[in-house]
Write a protein that holds these residues in place. Structure first.
Motif, PDB file in Angstrom:
ATOM      1  N   ASN A  84      40.422  56.055  40.196  1.00 37.32           N
ATOM      2  CA  ASN A  84      40.295  56.578  38.802  1.00 37.32           C
ATOM      3  C   ASN A  84      41.387  55.877  37.944  1.00 37.32           C
ATOM      4  OD1 ASN A  84      38.416  58.267  39.189  1.00 37.32           O
ATOM      5  ND2 ASN A  84      39.494  60.112  39.628  1.00 37.32           N
ATOM      6  N   MET A  85      41.981  54.646  38.340  1.00 39.51           N
ATOM      7  CA  MET A  85      42.857  53.769  37.540  1.00 39.51           C
ATOM      8  C   MET A  85      42.275  53.063  36.437  1.00 39.51           C
ATOM      9  SD  MET A  85      46.175  52.784  39.888  1.00 39.51           S
ATOM     10  CE  MET A  85      46.088  53.390  41.532  1.00 39.51           C
ATOM     11  N   GLY A  86      42.693  53.104  35.227  1.00 34.54           N
ATOM     12  CA  GLY A  86      41.816  52.392  34.309  1.00 34.54           C
ATOM     13  C   GLY A  86      42.146  50.777  34.100  1.00 34.54           C
ATOM     14  N   PRO A  87      41.668  50.165  33.494  1.00 35.42           N
ATOM     15  CA  PRO A  87      42.161  48.610  33.317  1.00 35.42           C
ATOM     16  C   PRO A  87      43.434  48.517  32.581  1.00 35.42           C
ATOM     17  CG  PRO A  87      40.250  49.181  31.782  1.00 35.42           C
ATOM     18  CD  PRO A  87      40.585  50.298  32.648  1.00 35.42           C
ATOM     19  N   LEU A  88      43.998  49.559  31.847  1.00 36.96           N
ATOM     20  CA  LEU A  88      45.289  49.381  31.540  1.00 36.96           C
ATOM     21  C   LEU A  88      46.476  50.236  32.094  1.00 36.96           C
ATOM     22  CD1 LEU A  88      44.531  49.875  27.831  1.00 36.96           C
ATOM     23  CD2 LEU A  88      44.701  47.965  28.933  1.00 36.96           C
ATOM     24  N   HIS A  89      46.144  50.661  33.268  1.00 37.59           N
ATOM     25  CA  HIS A  89      46.985  51.381  34.237  1.00 37.59           C
ATOM     26  C   HIS A  89      47.882  50.709  34.869  1.00 37.59           C
ATOM     27  CE1 HIS A  89      48.498  54.206  37.276  1.00 37.59           C
ATOM     28  NE2 HIS A  89      48.073  55.291  36.591  1.00 37.59           N
ATOM     29  N   GLU A  90      49.167  50.976  34.687  1.00 38.33           N
ATOM     30  CA  GLU A  90      50.216  49.824  35.436  1.00 38.33           C
ATOM     31  C   GLU A  90      50.123  49.999  36.683  1.00 38.33           C
ATOM     32  OE1 GLU A  90      52.873  47.081  35.505  1.00 38.33           O
ATOM     33  OE2 GLU A  90      52.269  47.871  33.610  1.00 38.33           O
ATOM     34  N   GLY A  91      49.837  50.839  37.354  1.00 38.79           N
ATOM     35  CA  GLY A  91      49.767  50.995  39.063  1.00 38.79           C
ATOM     36  C   GLY A  91      48.441  50.083  39.569  1.00 38.79           C
ATOM     37  N   LEU A  92      47.308  50.036  38.575  1.00 38.17           N
ATOM     38  CA  LEU A  92      46.362  49.114  38.957  1.00 38.17           C
ATOM     39  C   LEU A  92      46.684  47.533  38.907  1.00 38.17           C
ATOM     40  CD1 LEU A  92      43.480  48.728  39.924  1.00 38.17           C
ATOM     41  CD2 LEU A  92      43.064  48.632  37.524  1.00 38.17           C
ATOM     42  N   HIS A  93      47.549  47.164  37.871  1.00 36.85           N
ATOM     43  CA  HIS A  93      48.213  45.890  37.798  1.00 36.85           C
ATOM     44  C   HIS A  93      48.856  45.601  38.899  1.00 36.85           C
ATOM     45  CE1 HIS A  93      46.683  44.949  33.699  1.00 36.85           C
ATOM     46  NE2 HIS A  93      46.379  46.307  33.525  1.00 36.85           N
ATOM     47  N   GLU A  94      49.739  46.435  39.463  1.00 37.55           N
ATOM     48  CA  GLU A  94      50.788  46.475  40.464  1.00 37.55           C
ATOM     49  C   GLU A  94      49.988  46.205  41.858  1.00 37.55           C
ATOM     50  OE1 GLU A  94      53.358  49.566  40.430  1.00 37.55           O
ATOM     51  OE2 GLU A  94      54.365  48.949  38.446  1.00 37.55           O
ATOM     52  N   ALA A  95      48.889  46.946  42.151  1.00 34.49           N
ATOM     53  CA  ALA A  95      48.142  46.866  43.384  1.00 34.49           C
ATOM     54  C   ALA A  95      47.569  45.554  43.358  1.00 34.49           C
ATOM     55  CB  ALA A  95      47.011  48.212  43.290  1.00 34.49           C
ATOM     56  N   VAL A  96      46.821  45.089  42.395  1.00 43.19           N
ATOM     57  CA  VAL A  96      45.907  44.022  42.259  1.00 43.19           C
ATOM     58  C   VAL A  96      47.073  42.765  42.548  1.00 43.19           C
ATOM     59  CG1 VAL A  96      44.540  42.473  40.695  1.00 43.19           C
ATOM     60  CG2 VAL A  96      44.196  44.858  40.963  1.00 43.19           C
ATOM     61  N   ALA A  97      48.211  42.778  41.700  1.00 50.15           N
ATOM     62  CA  ALA A  97      49.273  41.827  41.981  1.00 50.15           C
ATOM     63  C   ALA A  97      49.406  41.687  43.602  1.00 50.15           C
ATOM     64  CB  ALA A  97      50.337  42.019  41.155  1.00 50.15           C
ATOM     65  N   ALA A  98      49.805  42.706  44.018  1.00 47.41           N
ATOM     66  CA  ALA A  98      50.181  42.798  45.559  1.00 47.41           C
ATOM     67  C   ALA A  98      49.102  42.320  46.433  1.00 47.41           C
ATOM     68  CB  ALA A  98      50.532  44.304  45.763  1.00 47.41           C
ATOM     69  N   ARG A  99      47.807  42.650  46.039  1.00 45.90           N
ATOM     70  CA  ARG A  99      46.855  42.230  46.766  1.00 45.90           C
ATOM     71  C   ARG A  99      46.501  40.691  46.918  1.00 45.90           C
ATOM     72  NH1 ARG A  99      43.537  47.315  44.682  1.00 45.90           N
ATOM     73  NH2 ARG A  99      44.143  48.758  45.929  1.00 45.90           N
ATOM     74  N   VAL A 114      40.926  34.059  43.398  1.00 44.56           N
ATOM     75  CA  VAL A 114      40.661  35.011  44.236  1.00 44.56           C
ATOM     76  C   VAL A 114      39.613  36.037  43.797  1.00 44.56           C
ATOM     77  CG1 VAL A 114      41.724  37.013  45.233  1.00 44.56           C
ATOM     78  CG2 VAL A 114      42.979  35.164  44.955  1.00 44.56           C
ATOM     79  N   PRO A 115      38.449  36.123  44.266  1.00 47.56           N
ATOM     80  CA  PRO A 115      37.212  37.107  43.889  1.00 47.56           C
ATOM     81  C   PRO A 115      37.774  38.426  43.536  1.00 47.56           C
ATOM     82  CG  PRO A 115      36.831  35.903  45.779  1.00 47.56           C
ATOM     83  CD  PRO A 115      37.982  35.713  45.854  1.00 47.56           C
ATOM     84  N   ALA A 116      37.406  38.971  42.624  1.00 43.89           N
ATOM     85  CA  ALA A 116      37.685  40.535  42.433  1.00 43.89           C
ATOM     86  C   ALA A 116      37.442  41.439  43.270  1.00 43.89           C
ATOM     87  CB  ALA A 116      36.865  40.736  41.008  1.00 43.89           C
ATOM     88  N   ASP A 117      36.349  41.096  44.090  1.00 41.13           N
ATOM     89  CA  ASP A 117      35.923  42.319  45.090  1.00 41.13           C
ATOM     90  C   ASP A 117      37.211  42.257  46.457  1.00 41.13           C
ATOM     91  OD1 ASP A 117      34.667  39.642  45.679  1.00 41.13           O
ATOM     92  OD2 ASP A 117      33.382  41.135  47.214  1.00 41.13           O
ATOM     93  N   LEU A 118      37.775  41.427  46.474  1.00 41.96           N
ATOM     94  CA  LEU A 118      39.060  41.404  47.247  1.00 41.96           C
ATOM     95  C   LEU A 118      40.190  42.001  46.785  1.00 41.96           C
ATOM     96  CD1 LEU A 118      38.747  37.645  48.948  1.00 41.96           C
ATOM     97  CD2 LEU A 118      38.019  39.838  49.891  1.00 41.96           C
ATOM     98  N   VAL A 119      40.349  42.235  45.546  1.00 36.76           N
ATOM     99  CA  VAL A 119      41.607  43.065  45.025  1.00 36.76           C
ATOM    100  C   VAL A 119      41.204  44.322  44.212  1.00 36.76           C
ATOM    101  CG1 VAL A 119      42.847  40.785  44.874  1.00 36.76           C
ATOM    102  CG2 VAL A 119      41.636  41.536  42.913  1.00 36.76           C
ATOM    103  N   LEU A 120      39.881  44.576  44.046  1.00 33.03           N
ATOM    104  CA  LEU A 120      39.696  45.790  43.543  1.00 33.03           C
ATOM    105  C   LEU A 120      38.720  46.789  44.284  1.00 33.03           C
ATOM    106  CD1 LEU A 120      38.665  44.334  39.867  1.00 33.03           C
ATOM    107  CD2 LEU A 120      40.577  45.842  40.535  1.00 33.03           C
ATOM    108  N   ALA A 121      39.162  47.987  44.589  1.00 34.98           N
ATOM    109  CA  ALA A 121      38.333  48.950  45.363  1.00 34.98           C
ATOM    110  C   ALA A 121      36.889  49.087  44.846  1.00 34.98           C
ATOM    111  CB  ALA A 121      38.862  50.182  45.664  1.00 34.98           C
TER     112      ALA A 121
END
Length: 190
Positions: A84-99, A114-121
């Motif tokens: 439930n993290m939206g595109p502006l959520h800081e936690g999502l940006h951090e998770a994607v960057a870590a992945r 890097v394809p989006a489906d390898l970094v986004l659930a």
């Protein structure tokens, strides 16, 4: 008064037996006859026992395996759901960057984006598929870890790429569990 209630009680008992027992048993029986594999969860079984289901994503972490999409529910089939993290959520940006950093450190020479489906659930957190692009992105790492030519791994990806459902629904996809099972048949080059 009993004369008025009796038909209602008989109808209640009849409908309860029909919808609570007869119908579910009939549907289950038909499913077992016509779609036995799917009715039992599409389990993949080896000599050692069940390996998983083709319908539920799993967390593959070995360098010689293709990795699944990330999961917001840690691949727990009992609790399907998203972060439930939206595109502006800081936690999502951090998770994607870590992945992205993890994928790049696993294969520093990868040139493809890097394809989006390898970094986004996925919405369920249990998607068993990745895109063909996500599989191709990982092909070099998998080939090196297994000691096989990258061309063989890419050919295996093409063989295991499923098309759109009915030719029009969804996107082409690769089942990660099936692809990882097929890798077991490749022999390392000498």
């Amino acid at each position: 008064m009993l004369r008025a209630i009796r038909p209602a009680l008989v109808l209640l008992a009849l409908l309860t037996a029909l919808t609570g027992a007869v119908y579910p048993l009939l549907v289950t029986g038909i499913a077992n006859l016509l779609f036995h594999d799917k009715a039992h969860g599409s389990l993949v079984v080896a000599s050692a026992g069940p390996l998983g289901s083709e319908l539920v994503g799993q967390n593959f972490t070995r360098p010689g395996d293709f990795w699944s999409r990330p999961s917001a529910v840690q691949y727990d089939a009992k609790s399907s759901g998203a972060s439930n993290m939206g595109p502006l959520h800081e936690g999502l940006h951090e998770a994607v960057a870590a992945r992205i950093a993890m994928l790049q450190s696993a294969d520093p020479e990868a040139k493809l984006p890097v394809p989006a489906d390898l970094v986004l659930a996925s919405g369920s957190g249990l998607d068993p598929h990745i895109s063909p692009e996500a599989a191709r992105y990982q092909a070099r790492r998998v080939a090196q870890a297994r000691g096989v030519p990258t061309a063989e791994v890419l050919a295996l990806i093409e063989v295991h790429t499923e098309g759109r459902t009915l030719g029009i629904l969804g996107e082409p996809r690769v089942n990660v569990l099936r692809l990882n099972r097929a890798l077991e048949g490749l022999r390392p080059s000498r």
